[in-house]
Every structure is written in C-alpha cells, then in structure tokens.
Design an enzyme around this catalytic site. Structure first.
Site, PDB file in Angstrom:
ATOM      1  N   GLU A   1       0.812  -1.223   0.000  1.00  0.00           N
ATOM      2  CA  GLU A   1       0.000   0.000   0.000  1.00  0.00           C
ATOM      3  C   GLU A   1       0.840   1.266   0.000  1.00  0.00           C
ATOM      4  O   GLU A   1       0.329   2.345  -0.302  1.00  0.00           O
ATOM      5  CB  GLU A   1      -0.938  -0.011   1.220  1.00  0.00           C
ATOM      6  CG  GLU A   1      -2.052  -1.023   1.063  1.00  0.00           C
ATOM      7  CD  GLU A   1      -2.601  -1.513   2.387  1.00  0.00           C
ATOM      8  OE1 GLU A   1      -3.618  -2.207   2.364  1.00  0.00           O
ATOM      9  OE2 GLU A   1      -2.023  -1.208   3.442  1.00  0.00           O
TER      10      GLU A   1
ATOM     11  N   ASP B   1     -12.838  -7.442   0.274  1.00  0.00           N
ATOM     12  CA  ASP B   1     -13.610  -8.676   0.503  1.00  0.00           C
ATOM     13  C   ASP B   1     -14.904  -8.304   1.198  1.00  0.00           C
ATOM     14  O   ASP B   1     -15.111  -7.154   1.557  1.00  0.00           O
ATOM     15  CB  ASP B   1     -12.789  -9.634   1.382  1.00  0.00           C
ATOM     16  CG  ASP B   1     -12.425  -9.000   2.714  1.00  0.00           C
ATOM     17  OD1 ASP B   1     -13.213  -9.128   3.663  1.00  0.00           O
ATOM     18  OD2 ASP B   1     -11.359  -8.344   2.814  1.00  0.00           O
TER      19      ASP B   1
HETATM   20  N1  ADE Z   1      -9.081  -5.850   6.044  1.00  0.00           N
HETATM   21  C1  ADE Z   1      -9.490  -6.286   4.852  1.00  0.00           C
HETATM   22  N2  ADE Z   1     -10.462  -7.204   4.974  1.00  0.00           N
HETATM   23  C2  ADE Z   1     -10.664  -7.368   6.296  1.00  0.00           C
HETATM   24  C3  ADE Z   1     -11.517  -8.182   7.059  1.00  0.00           C
HETATM   25  N3  ADE Z   1     -12.364  -9.031   6.458  1.00  0.00           N
HETATM   26  N4  ADE Z   1     -11.448  -8.095   8.410  1.00  0.00           N
HETATM   27  C4  ADE Z   1     -10.589  -7.245   8.999  1.00  0.00           C
HETATM   28  N5  ADE Z   1      -9.751  -6.462   8.331  1.00  0.00           N
HETATM   29  C5  ADE Z   1      -9.788  -6.509   6.983  1.00  0.00           C
END
Ligand code: ADE
Length: 272
Positions: free
Chosen positions: A12, A221
């Site tokens: 990043e 996600d």
């Molecule tokens: N960062 C990206 N996806 C995440 C998730 N599912 N839980 C916690 N931090 C995250």
C-alpha cells in the site's frame, strides 16, 4: 504542512516510497521502534510515509511517533477493509467519517465500545481532510482507475463501476471472515460500512493529540467465509494502485489549494 501517511501492508505504500525517491530532495529514512519512516516530498508536498503493520497497537504506536518525532500536521491511513454493509462491494472505496473499536468491551465498568476514561465510542475524522480525500478518490476513479489498474484486472475481480462511500468504519484485532460475525456486527452497529484492523486506533491517538486525521479503505472482501481467498492478489493487483493513486490526487489538490507550509516543530509539548 507535513502529511503523515501510514498503511498496514507494504504494497500500500511501496509506490509512494518509490515516488519520494524520485523527487530531487530524495527520501530520508529513520528507523524508530522497528519501523522505517521515510521523510521527503511527493509532488512537492512534504510527507512522512511509514509501514505501521497490522493491528491497533501497531497503528497507535506508529501514529504517536509520526506526531511526536516528525511533527506531522495531519495523518492519512490508507488500506484495505472488509465490506459489511449491503452496498459496499469489492473494489469500492470507503472514507471514514467516524471510527469505532468493535472489539472494545469493558462492561460493566463502561458502556460497550466506549474507550475507558475518555468517554468516547466513535471518533470523528477531520471534516476538511475527509472531504479532500473523497474528492481525491472521485478524481482517481474518473481519471486514473483504468490506466492504473487495467481493464483485465478490474474484470478479473468483478469491478465494473466502483462506488465511493462515507460513514462508519469499525476496527478490531481480528480478521473478520464469517457471515455470522458480519451479522453480529451489523446487529450491534446498523450503520457500519466496513471493518478493518487499525483506523479507530489512529483516530483515537489523533483525537488525543489534536491532529486532523482521515482514513481511506479499499474494499477487498465481504468479510465472509471467502474473505481470505484472493486477499494477497487483490492487494498487489488492485489496492496498491488505489492507495498510491488516491494519495497522489490528494497531494496534488493540497498543493493547488496552497495547503503547504512549515512542519510543526518536533517534540512539542503534548496537547491535553
Ligand atoms: N481488512 C481487509 N479485509 C478485512 C476483514 N475481512 N477483516 C478485517 N480487516 C480486513
């Protein structure tokens, strides 16, 4: 006006550090507390860029160092998040207007989510910096998305028309990866947009020191049972470009609007 920029994952900030090294002034690296702080300029704007690593403790420690050792005037966190609200899809961007620690629970001594002895549950981000970040993300989507990420990659991750959201982000020292956990969080925090592992800690430290902060998250996600599946690939092929592209748009806009100036003196006395 020096901007502190931090992230949890190397990809990043890798492009930002490379950009600093191309500026005529170069980048100076100082190692403090097992972290490398790169101080220099991007697009003529003074910045300090650092990899905080994952979790709230790491983010808080790094934020304190940015403020006390480098005298940054404002802080931006850029990274990934799991989309929790129905409307937050993979490839969207969420800019926080407030942040909460979803795993903080000192009941019955203090209400759930309240930071003990501070009396705050939700930390607001800085209005101006947040607005600037929203405009920067808008400009990135409109002008740079296709060239930065590429049509093939966007299609591979099912990203058609990424949306920009603003609202509540929750942080905790857990990767959320189950539908039942998402349902639990939604029930507790009905206005929650996304989850991650650092933002609320950064916002708390910035509140305590009186430093403006903003948090930008690319949705990698849906925080469900498949949340971990394409995480690394998404980070490398999509989110790294979002981070660098949006931060660059932000810095360009700040230069144009004249938000530059001398950095705060370092090691100044604490605010509050
Ligand atoms: N960062 C990206 N996806 C995440 C998730 N599912 N839980 C916690 N931090 C995250």
């Amino acid at each position: 006006m020096t901007l502190g920029i931090l992230a949890a994952m190397h990809d990043e900030i890798a492009d930002l550090i490379a950009l600093m090294q191309h500026e005529t002034s170069g980048a100076q690296c100082r190692r403090i507390g097992m972290r490398d702080y790169y101080a220099g300029e991007i697009d003529g704007q003074p910045v300090v860029v650092v990899l905080a690593r994952l979790g709230k403790v790491a983010a808080a420690a790094t934020t304190v160092t940015l403020i006390r050792e480098f005298g940054v005037n404002a802080i931006v966190f850029t990274g990934l998040a799991g989309g929790v609200a129905a409307q937050t899809h993979v490839g969207d961007v969420v800019v926080a207007t407030s942040l909460i620690q979803h795993d903080l629970d000192a009941r019955p001594l203090f209400p759930r989510h309240q930071v003990p002895l501070l009396g705050i549950e939700r930390f607001a981000t800085d209005d101006t910096l947040t607005r600037e970040l929203l405009h920067a993300a808008e400009a990135f989507f409109a002008n740079n998305l296709l060239s930065a990420v590429g049509a093939e990659t966007l299609a591979a991750f099912g990203i058609a028309q990424p949306a920009l959201h603003q609202g509540l982000i929750a942080s905790g020292d857990q990767f959320i990866g189950s539908a039942s956990e998402v349902a639990r969080l939604r029930a507790l925090l009905p206005d929650l947009l996304a989850v991650e592992m650092e933002g609320a800690a950064v916002a708390q430290i910035c509140h305590e020191y009186g430093v403006p902060c903003a948090v930008l998250r690319t949705v990698s996600d849906r925080a469900d049972d498949s949340a971990h599946v394409a995480f690394d690939e998404f980070l490398r092929r999509v989110a790294s470009h979002y981070s660098a592209g949006i931060v660059r748009q932000l810095l360009r806009r700040r230069r144009i609007s004249g938000r530059t100036g001398a950095p705060r003196p370092t090691r100044m006395s604490e605010n509050g």
